[in-house]
Structures are given as structure tokens and as C-alpha cells.
Motif scaffolding. Structure first.
Motif, PDB file in Angstrom:
ATOM      1  N   ALA A 137     121.622  -5.152 100.194  1.00  0.00           N
ATOM      2  CA  ALA A 137     121.517  -3.911  99.424  1.00  0.00           C
ATOM      3  C   ALA A 137     120.696  -4.134  98.162  1.00  0.00           C
ATOM      4  O   ALA A 137     119.870  -3.290  97.773  1.00  0.00           O
ATOM      5  CB  ALA A 137     122.909  -3.390  99.070  1.00  0.00           C
ATOM      6  N   THR A 138     120.887  -5.279  97.519  1.00  0.00           N
ATOM      7  CA  THR A 138     120.094  -5.603  96.326  1.00  0.00           C
ATOM      8  C   THR A 138     118.627  -5.812  96.695  1.00  0.00           C
ATOM      9  O   THR A 138     117.721  -5.422  95.946  1.00  0.00           O
ATOM     10  CB  THR A 138     120.661  -6.861  95.648  1.00  0.00           C
ATOM     11  OG1 THR A 138     122.023  -6.619  95.273  1.00  0.00           O
ATOM     12  CG2 THR A 138     119.859  -7.227  94.416  1.00  0.00           C
ATOM     13  N   THR A 139     118.380  -6.414  97.868  1.00  0.00           N
ATOM     14  CA  THR A 139     116.997  -6.582  98.344  1.00  0.00           C
ATOM     15  C   THR A 139     116.324  -5.233  98.551  1.00  0.00           C
ATOM     16  O   THR A 139     115.168  -5.027  98.168  1.00  0.00           O
ATOM     17  CB  THR A 139     116.989  -7.387  99.657  1.00  0.00           C
ATOM     18  OG1 THR A 139     117.588  -8.668  99.437  1.00  0.00           O
ATOM     19  CG2 THR A 139     115.572  -7.577 100.170  1.00  0.00           C
ATOM     20  N   LEU A 140     117.052  -4.284  99.160  1.00  0.00           N
ATOM     21  CA  LEU A 140     116.496  -2.943  99.341  1.00  0.00           C
ATOM     22  C   LEU A 140     116.229  -2.272  97.997  1.00  0.00           C
ATOM     23  O   LEU A 140     115.211  -1.595  97.826  1.00  0.00           O
ATOM     24  CB  LEU A 140     117.458  -2.089 100.170  1.00  0.00           C
ATOM     25  CG  LEU A 140     117.655  -2.464 101.637  1.00  0.00           C
ATOM     26  CD1 LEU A 140     118.632  -1.492 102.297  1.00  0.00           C
ATOM     27  CD2 LEU A 140     116.331  -2.476 102.388  1.00  0.00           C
ATOM     28  N   ALA A 141     117.144  -2.446  97.044  1.00  0.00           N
ATOM     29  CA  ALA A 141     116.950  -1.858  95.724  1.00  0.00           C
ATOM     30  C   ALA A 141     115.686  -2.406  95.063  1.00  0.00           C
ATOM     31  O   ALA A 141     114.919  -1.653  94.440  1.00  0.00           O
ATOM     32  CB  ALA A 141     118.173  -2.122  94.843  1.00  0.00           C
ATOM     33  N   ARG A 142     115.457  -3.694  95.208  1.00  0.00           N
ATOM     34  CA  ARG A 142     114.249  -4.302  94.637  1.00  0.00           C
ATOM     35  C   ARG A 142     112.997  -3.755  95.312  1.00  0.00           C
ATOM     36  O   ARG A 142     111.978  -3.479  94.664  1.00  0.00           O
ATOM     37  CB  ARG A 142     114.346  -5.820  94.769  1.00  0.00           C
ATOM     38  CG  ARG A 142     113.297  -6.572  93.971  1.00  0.00           C
ATOM     39  CD  ARG A 142     113.708  -8.024  93.751  1.00  0.00           C
ATOM     40  NE  ARG A 142     114.104  -8.684  94.987  1.00  0.00           N
ATOM     41  CZ  ARG A 142     115.339  -9.131  95.217  1.00  0.00           C
ATOM     42  NH1 ARG A 142     116.288  -8.972  94.311  1.00  0.00           N
ATOM     43  NH2 ARG A 142     115.635  -9.731  96.356  1.00  0.00           N
ATOM     44  N   LEU A 143     113.069  -3.552  96.633  1.00  0.00           N
ATOM     45  CA  LEU A 143     111.946  -2.966  97.361  1.00  0.00           C
ATOM     46  C   LEU A 143     111.638  -1.557  96.838  1.00  0.00           C
ATOM     47  O   LEU A 143     110.473  -1.216  96.579  1.00  0.00           O
ATOM     48  CB  LEU A 143     112.277  -2.908  98.852  1.00  0.00           C
ATOM     49  CG  LEU A 143     111.308  -2.109  99.735  1.00  0.00           C
ATOM     50  CD1 LEU A 143     110.044  -2.929  99.983  1.00  0.00           C
ATOM     51  CD2 LEU A 143     111.957  -1.732 101.065  1.00  0.00           C
ATOM     52  N   LEU A 144     112.673  -0.747  96.662  1.00  0.00           N
ATOM     53  CA  LEU A 144     112.471   0.620  96.189  1.00  0.00           C
ATOM     54  C   LEU A 144     111.954   0.644  94.759  1.00  0.00           C
ATOM     55  O   LEU A 144     111.101   1.464  94.401  1.00  0.00           O
ATOM     56  CB  LEU A 144     113.782   1.399  96.286  1.00  0.00           C
ATOM     57  CG  LEU A 144     114.389   1.529  97.693  1.00  0.00           C
ATOM     58  CD1 LEU A 144     115.717   2.277  97.636  1.00  0.00           C
ATOM     59  CD2 LEU A 144     113.428   2.228  98.636  1.00  0.00           C
ATOM     60  N   ASP A 145     112.463  -0.251  93.940  1.00  0.00           N
ATOM     61  CA  ASP A 145     112.008  -0.308  92.551  1.00  0.00           C
ATOM     62  C   ASP A 145     110.539  -0.719  92.473  1.00  0.00           C
ATOM     63  O   ASP A 145     109.767  -0.170  91.676  1.00  0.00           O
ATOM     64  CB  ASP A 145     112.878  -1.288  91.767  1.00  0.00           C
ATOM     65  CG  ASP A 145     112.596  -1.255  90.280  1.00  0.00           C
ATOM     66  OD1 ASP A 145     112.569  -0.145  89.703  1.00  0.00           O
ATOM     67  OD2 ASP A 145     112.375  -2.320  89.687  1.00  0.00           O
ATOM     68  N   ASP A 146     110.147  -1.666  93.326  1.00  0.00           N
ATOM     69  CA  ASP A 146     108.758  -2.142  93.307  1.00  0.00           C
ATOM     70  C   ASP A 146     107.783  -1.103  93.845  1.00  0.00           C
ATOM     71  O   ASP A 146     106.644  -1.010  93.387  1.00  0.00           O
ATOM     72  CB  ASP A 146     108.627  -3.433  94.126  1.00  0.00           C
ATOM     73  CG  ASP A 146     109.328  -4.615  93.466  1.00  0.00           C
ATOM     74  OD1 ASP A 146     109.613  -4.534  92.253  1.00  0.00           O
ATOM     75  OD2 ASP A 146     109.597  -5.610  94.164  1.00  0.00           O
ATOM     76  N   THR A 147     108.208  -0.317  94.831  1.00  0.00           N
ATOM     77  CA  THR A 147     107.284   0.618  95.478  1.00  0.00           C
ATOM     78  C   THR A 147     107.347   2.024  94.906  1.00  0.00           C
ATOM     79  O   THR A 147     106.339   2.750  94.918  1.00  0.00           O
ATOM     80  CB  THR A 147     107.582   0.692  96.989  1.00  0.00           C
ATOM     81  OG1 THR A 147     108.967   1.008  97.184  1.00  0.00           O
ATOM     82  CG2 THR A 147     107.268  -0.631  97.666  1.00  0.00           C
ATOM     83  N   ILE A 148     108.510   2.439  94.411  1.00  0.00           N
ATOM     84  CA  ILE A 148     108.663   3.814  93.903  1.00  0.00           C
ATOM     85  C   ILE A 148     108.746   3.832  92.384  1.00  0.00           C
ATOM     86  O   ILE A 148     108.084   4.622  91.715  1.00  0.00           O
ATOM     87  CB  ILE A 148     109.917   4.479  94.503  1.00  0.00           C
ATOM     88  CG1 ILE A 148     109.827   4.494  96.030  1.00  0.00           C
ATOM     89  CG2 ILE A 148     110.079   5.896  93.966  1.00  0.00           C
ATOM     90  CD1 ILE A 148     111.082   5.011  96.716  1.00  0.00           C
ATOM     91  N   GLY A 149     109.556   2.929  91.817  1.00  0.00           N
ATOM     92  CA  GLY A 149     109.688   2.856  90.374  1.00  0.00           C
ATOM     93  C   GLY A 149     110.501   3.999  89.803  1.00  0.00           C
ATOM     94  O   GLY A 149     111.311   4.625  90.489  1.00  0.00           O
ATOM     95  N   VAL A 150     110.252   4.293  88.529  1.00  0.00           N
ATOM     96  CA  VAL A 150     111.011   5.325  87.823  1.00  0.00           C
ATOM     97  C   VAL A 150     110.508   6.702  88.233  1.00  0.00           C
ATOM     98  O   VAL A 150     109.307   6.973  88.213  1.00  0.00           O
ATOM     99  CB  VAL A 150     110.881   5.149  86.299  1.00  0.00           C
ATOM    100  CG1 VAL A 150     111.642   6.251  85.566  1.00  0.00           C
ATOM    101  CG2 VAL A 150     111.393   3.773  85.878  1.00  0.00           C
ATOM    102  N   LEU A 151     111.420   7.561  88.605  1.00  0.00           N
ATOM    103  CA  LEU A 151     111.070   8.926  88.988  1.00  0.00           C
ATOM    104  C   LEU A 151     111.043   9.819  87.746  1.00  0.00           C
ATOM    105  O   LEU A 151     111.836   9.629  86.815  1.00  0.00           O
ATOM    106  CB  LEU A 151     112.090   9.471  89.989  1.00  0.00           C
ATOM    107  CG  LEU A 151     112.135   8.762  91.343  1.00  0.00           C
ATOM    108  CD1 LEU A 151     113.329   9.257  92.146  1.00  0.00           C
ATOM    109  CD2 LEU A 151     110.849   8.999  92.119  1.00  0.00           C
ATOM    110  N   PRO A 152     110.162  10.808  87.708  1.00  0.00           N
ATOM    111  CA  PRO A 152     110.094  11.692  86.538  1.00  0.00           C
ATOM    112  C   PRO A 152     111.313  12.607  86.475  1.00  0.00           C
ATOM    113  O   PRO A 152     111.917  12.932  87.495  1.00  0.00           O
ATOM    114  CB  PRO A 152     108.810  12.489  86.777  1.00  0.00           C
ATOM    115  CG  PRO A 152     108.658  12.495  88.270  1.00  0.00           C
ATOM    116  CD  PRO A 152     109.162  11.161  88.733  1.00  0.00           C
TER     117      PRO A 152
END
Length: 598
Positions: A7-22
Motif C-alpha cells: 500500500a505504501t508502494t502504491l502511495a509512492r507511485l501515486l505521489d510521484d505520478t500525480i502529486g498534489v491535486l489543486p
């Protein structure tokens, strides 16, 4: 890897590819369930003027000692007092009692309120009439300006979930909209050639349950689904569906259900394996072991397995925690400790998640496992409000604490049994023969050739017939390949074959062949070894053949189940029966804690 690490690996993937949403702005009427993107600060004091807390009579300083007073004009809520008392209350008369209603603005000369029920008469009288009032202290039943909130005060910090009380508080400040954290835009793709379109059954096909399942979880957990799609077993078709969804809906993330296992037509696996950044494999959880992720262009894809319960478990244990870690939007996944009301046994090498009902019984929080463990048994998930976590090879007894991972729509009025008690229900997909006997048994034959039909199994029927003669309710022998024994044991202790039996006898896989692994598999589950039982079987066998010494069979106790591993030959089984025939009832009675004759 474990569920938590993945789950932490997926979170890192999402953070790296999507980042902060407006942040986005929503009307107050639509904002419940979202989270604040910035601090909410008061613009005005609340209340914005001194007002009455009661329906009653307002009096000035001169009248605090009580007495008989003349009643002046009414001051209803929403009325400016100076519009009624143009020259102030004292201008109307120093002996004036002002009829004032709850929430009305306090006239300048009023310093206390006497509730109307404390007056004599205990009601509002006509203007100009007289009323008797008791003594009262300054400030009684007057709500002062800003007593609830002062201007410029923090009401709720960034990240606070918006609920009805927060909406009402904002409304009292004249706020009609909220700046909220954007939710990731998610697309869902499920399917395969086995999915039937429409609502009419078709031979060899099934209806799509996974898309409604993910949509339902999204709705209850505060996720935003912007598109859904289905695919066939053709990887090019799957790619076209992905391309069209990205082009038409621009999702931040795509979640796929199915197509990730080891079969020949696993289109999600095929596509992910072609990407530069991707991973496909298994994690240490059951159900929902096969998992995968990848970056398609700039869009992350998270792939979960397609059996409905596997999809449900993967969403709750992996996807929802990853989305929360990354975006802090929607509802934070909540896990609690509860007392389980039935014994459960963990499987080897994997954390198991079982559907459960969590509720209160006599003030105690109880977790009650619901249904068997099969990942296809979707109907047995109906009513479950949590997943309980069973660590590998754990032996959890009734009344012990267990971790329960709640769903966001968990209700606390579920009916549960007290501890101890309650056992997993048996899957109707596994047909067993149940006799009236109170004792139960199971036979597993580990033989790759017998499982393949190269020859018929004689050992299993012989053991079943003997157990029947001992009055043990025993289904037909389960014949599995040697390499499938580990998975069979996992399903057995998970409850897929019903409650664990009193006796488990295996036949085969006890020799020294490279494929013989019964001893290694069974040994992982034994809580107590009983070496003398197998020594007795060895001595019985040596009477007939020196080859009996080649068996590495073991015996022992697994939870409350007696287990013995016999050789695969009919002679070896006969030797085992000759010894166990005198011992088995005695062992079962001892395990149950009953008195015995010998």
C-alpha cells in the motif's frame, strides 16, 4: 511483500505520478464528506449581538430585586429593539418588564431575563398589564456577543472532514461555499471474454459484479469515479479501452479488476509487462495475492485481481489506504481492535483477511467471521462491515483481540454472538457428507498421479470407510497433486471446507522423493508434536516390510484437530489404521478436555 508495504508502494507511485491535486470550490450543499483545503476562520462574531436565551421578561438594573412590573411592548426575534422602544426601555418607564423571545436582540437597558414560567402569572400578559417577577442576577439567560465564536477564530483546520455541523457553522457566518481538497479522478476497467453484456444469462459467461463493487466502495469511501469501461481478453482491445478513457475523461488514475493472474489471457498483466515502469507479482495476503501497477504514458494503473471478494479485499487493504496516504481526501481507513467470538487459524506465509461483522454485545466490541474464505463467495460478504486480519499461522482463540479493518459505512447495530462461540459457516460450494455423529474427520490424499487420473486412489476410500466405522462424519477423500497440498491446507484452515475437523488424515508425500512435501507442509501447522504415534505406525509397518522405515510421517495437534500423515501405499495406510484404531477416540477426547476410560 506485505499488504502494508505494498500500500505504501502504491502511495509512492501515486505521489510521484500525480502529486498534489489543486483545491476546488463546492457549494455548501455538496461539500459534506469532502475535506477542507484551507483553514476555516470566522469572519464575524457569533452571536453577532447580545440575545435572549429564553422566552421571558427582560428587566433593567433597577428591577433586579424583583417585584411588580408593568409589561411593555414585545421584542420578537429578528426585531431591532430601538424600533419598539424608541427612547429605550427606561424611556417607557423604570418599572417596565420587556416581553422578549428566544434569540431576540437585547435592548440596551435590559441586563437579565426572567423565564416566563417563573413569572406570576406564568404566561405572557397583554401590554400595560402587570406581572410579578422574582429576584434575578445580572446577565442571567443573556447570550453575549461572540460567546460561541469571536471574529478571526479558527473553526476547523485544513484537512477537516466537512459534516453537517461544519456546514451549519459556516452558514451562520454567511459562507455558502467551501474550498476543498480535490479528489483524484478515477477510472475503473473490468471484464474479459467471460463477462456477459446486458442482464440476460449466457452459457459459460458471468455478469460483471466488480464494476458495481468498486463504484459502491468509491461512493462510501468518498472517491470520485469519472469513467468505467470493459474489455475482452485481447490485449489490443484493452489498450484501446485505456486510450479512449484517457482521451475522453483524463483520469488521474485507472483501477483495473481482473486480468492480472498467471493465465494465458491475462490482458492487464500483458500490457503492464510491456511498460517501462511496472510491477506484476504476488503479495503476502489472501485473498488478493496477485497485484500489479504501471505507468501508461503519464497515467498510473493499479491492477487488482478479478474474483469479487479479492477485488473487495484489495480495495480495502491496498487501494484505499494508498489513496488516503497520497491525497488525504475522502474517508480515512479506520482499523480497530475487537474480541473475536470464534477460533481462527492463520495460513502459512500470508496474512489472511476474512469478512466479518463487528458489533456490540453487552458493551463489548465483538468481531464475528462471516462466511467461508473463498474469493468467489460474494454473497457471503453481504452484511459484513469489516475485514478481520489473521496473521500467518496465528492461532486466535475466542475472546482474544483481533484487528478489524472497517468499511466507511460501518454501522454499530449489527447482531453478533457473545464470546466464546460462533464458527465460520460452511461454503455450499463444497459438498460434504454429514452424518449424525458428533465427531468429524477429513482425508487428504497427496498424489500427483492420482490427481491427474493416471491411476485411481485406493488409500482415500479405505481411510474414509474406516473413519465412518468409527462414527466420524467424513466427506469423500480430497485428492490433490503434491504441489497443491500447501494451497489446500491454506483453504482448509481458512474455512473453505467448513469448520476444522476433529481428525485430519493425509496419505502420501511422506517419502524422500523430490516431490514429497507433505511432512514439510503439515509440520508448519502443528502446535504439538506426537512422535510416538508415528513410531507405533513404523513398528507396525516393519512387521510387514523394511520399506516402512522410509516414511517420514508425523503426527500432532493443530489447534483442536488431531493430524496424522500416513504413507501413500495401501499397506502403509493399513498399518496406520491398525495403530490409530485404538488411539483416535482417546486422542480426540483428550483434545476436547473430556474424561476418558483408559
Amino acid at each position: 511483500m506485505s499488504s502494508e508495504i505494498y500500500a505504501t508502494t502504491l502511495a509512492r507511485l501515486l505521489d510521484d505520478t500525480i502529486g498534489v491535486l489543486p483545491a476546488v470550490t463546492l457549494p455548501a450543499s455538496e461539500a459534506v464528506g469532502w475535506r477542507l483545503a484551507s483553514d476555516l476562520v470566522t469572519q464575524h462574531p457569533s452571536p453577532s449581538f447580545d440575545n435572549s436565551q429564553m422566552d421571558g421578561y427582560g428587566i433593567g438594573y433597577a428591577n433586579l430585586a424583583g417585584g411588580r412590573f408593568r409589561v411593555g411592548p414585545d421584542v420578537p426575534a429578528g426585531t431591532e429593539p430601538t424600533e419598539v422602544y424608541h427612547y429605550g426601555v427606561n424611556g417607557y418607564g423604570h418599572d417596565t418588564a420587556v416581553p422578549i423571545m428566544t434569540g431576540a436582540k437585547i435592548p440596551d437597558d435590559v441586563v437579565a431575563i426572567v423565564p416566563v414560567e417563573e413569572a406570576d402569572p406564568a404566561k405572557f400578559v397583554e401590554m400595560g398589564d402587570y406581572v410579578q417577577l422574582p429576584p434575578v442576577e445580572v446577565g442571567r439567560f443573556i447570550r453575549k456577543t461572540g460567546c460561541d465564536m469571536k471574529a478571526g477564530v479558527l473553526v476547523a483546520p485544513e484537512g477537516t472532514g466537512i459534516d453537517a455541523a461544519l456546514v451549519a457553522t459556516a452558514a451562520s457566518q454567511g459562507m455558502t461555499q467551501f474550498h476543498v481538497r480535490a479528489r483524484p479522478r478515477i477510472a475503473v476497467i473490468a471484464g474479459g471474454d467471460e463477462i456477459v453484456e446486458g442482464n440476460r444469462p449466457v452459457a459459460a459467461k458471468v455478469f460483471d459484479a466488480n464494476t458495481p463493487l468498486v463504484l459502491g466502495l468509491a461512493r462510501t469511501h468518498g472517491l470520485q469515479i469519472v469513467a468505467t469501461g470493459t474489455t475482452t481478453d485481447d490485449v489490443n482491445d484493452f489498450r484501446n479501452v485505456v486510450d479512449q478513457i484517457i482521451r475522453d475523461h483524463k483520469p488521474d488514475l485507472i483501477i483495473t479488476s481482473g486480468g492480472i493472474s498467471e493465465g494465458k489471457y491475462e490482458v492487464v498483466r500483458q500490457l503492464l509487462q510491456r511498460l517501462d515502469t511496472a510491477w506484476v507479482g504476488s503479495i503476502e495476503q489472501q485473498p488478493g495475492g496477485p497485484q500489479g501497477y504501471g505507468i501508461y504514458g503519464s497515467t498510473p494503473i493499479v491492477a487488482v485481481p478479478g474474483n469479487p471478494v479479492s477485488t473487495m479485499v484489495s480495495m480495502r487493504t491496498l487501494v484505499l489506504p494508498a489513496l488516503w496516504q497520497t491525497f488525504k481526501s475522502g474517508y480515512q481507513p479506520v482499523s480497530i481492535q475487537a474480541r473475536i467470538n470464534g477460533a481462527v487459524t492463520g495460513i502459512r506465509g500470508k496474512t489472511q483477511y476474512r469478512r466479518a461483522v463487528v458489533g456490540f454485545h453487552d458493551g463489548q466490541l465483538i468481531a464475528q467471521i462471516q462466511g467461508a474464505a473463498g474469493s468467489h463467495l460474494l454473497a457471503q460478504a453481504v452484511g459484513a462491515n469489516a475485514l478481520v486480519e489473521i496473521p500467518p499461522l496465528a492461532r486466535i482463540q475466542p475472546g482474544e483481540a483481533i484487528t478489524a479493518h472497517l468499511f466507511a459505512d460501518t454501522r454499530w447495530d449489527a447482531k453478533v454472538d457473545p464470546t466464546p462461540g460462533g464458527t465460520p459457516s460452511q461454503s455450499p460450494c463444497y459438498e460434504t457428507e454429514r452424518r449424525s455423529a458428533e465427531k468429524s474427520a477429513m482425508v487428504i490424499v497427496a498424489s500427483t498421479r492420482a490427481a491427474a487420473g493416471v491411476y485411481s486412489d485406493d488409500a482415500g476410500p479405505h481411510l474414509v470407510e474406516w473413519l465412518h466405522s468409527k462414527n466420524y462424519a467424513t466427506p469423500q477423500a480430497l485428492v490433490v497433486a503434491d504441489h497443491d497440498l500447501e494451497a489446500t491446507m491454506e483453504r482448509l484452515v481458512a474455512g473453505e471446507y467448513g469448520p476444522l475437523p476433529d481428525v485430519l488424515i493425509t496419505s502420501g508425500g511422506t517419502g524422500v522423493s523430490p516431490t514429497d512435501q507433505t511432512v514439510e507442509v503439515i509440520g508448519e501447522y502443528l502446535d504439538q508434536d506426537m512422535p510416538n504415534v508415528m513410531t507405533s505406525v513404523l513398528l507396525e509397518g516393519i512387521k510387514n516390510t523394511p520399506h516402512a522405515a522410509l516414511s517420514r510421517g508425523i503426527a500432532g495437534i493443530m489447534g483442536e484437530t488431531f493430524v496424522a500423515t500416513l504413507p501413500g501405499s495401501t499397506g502403509g495406510v493399513a498399518d496406520g489404521i491398525a495403530v490409530l484404531d485404538e488411539l483416535i477416540d482417546h486422542i480426540v477426547d483428550q483434545v476436547r478436555g473430556k474424561d476418558h476410560k483408559h
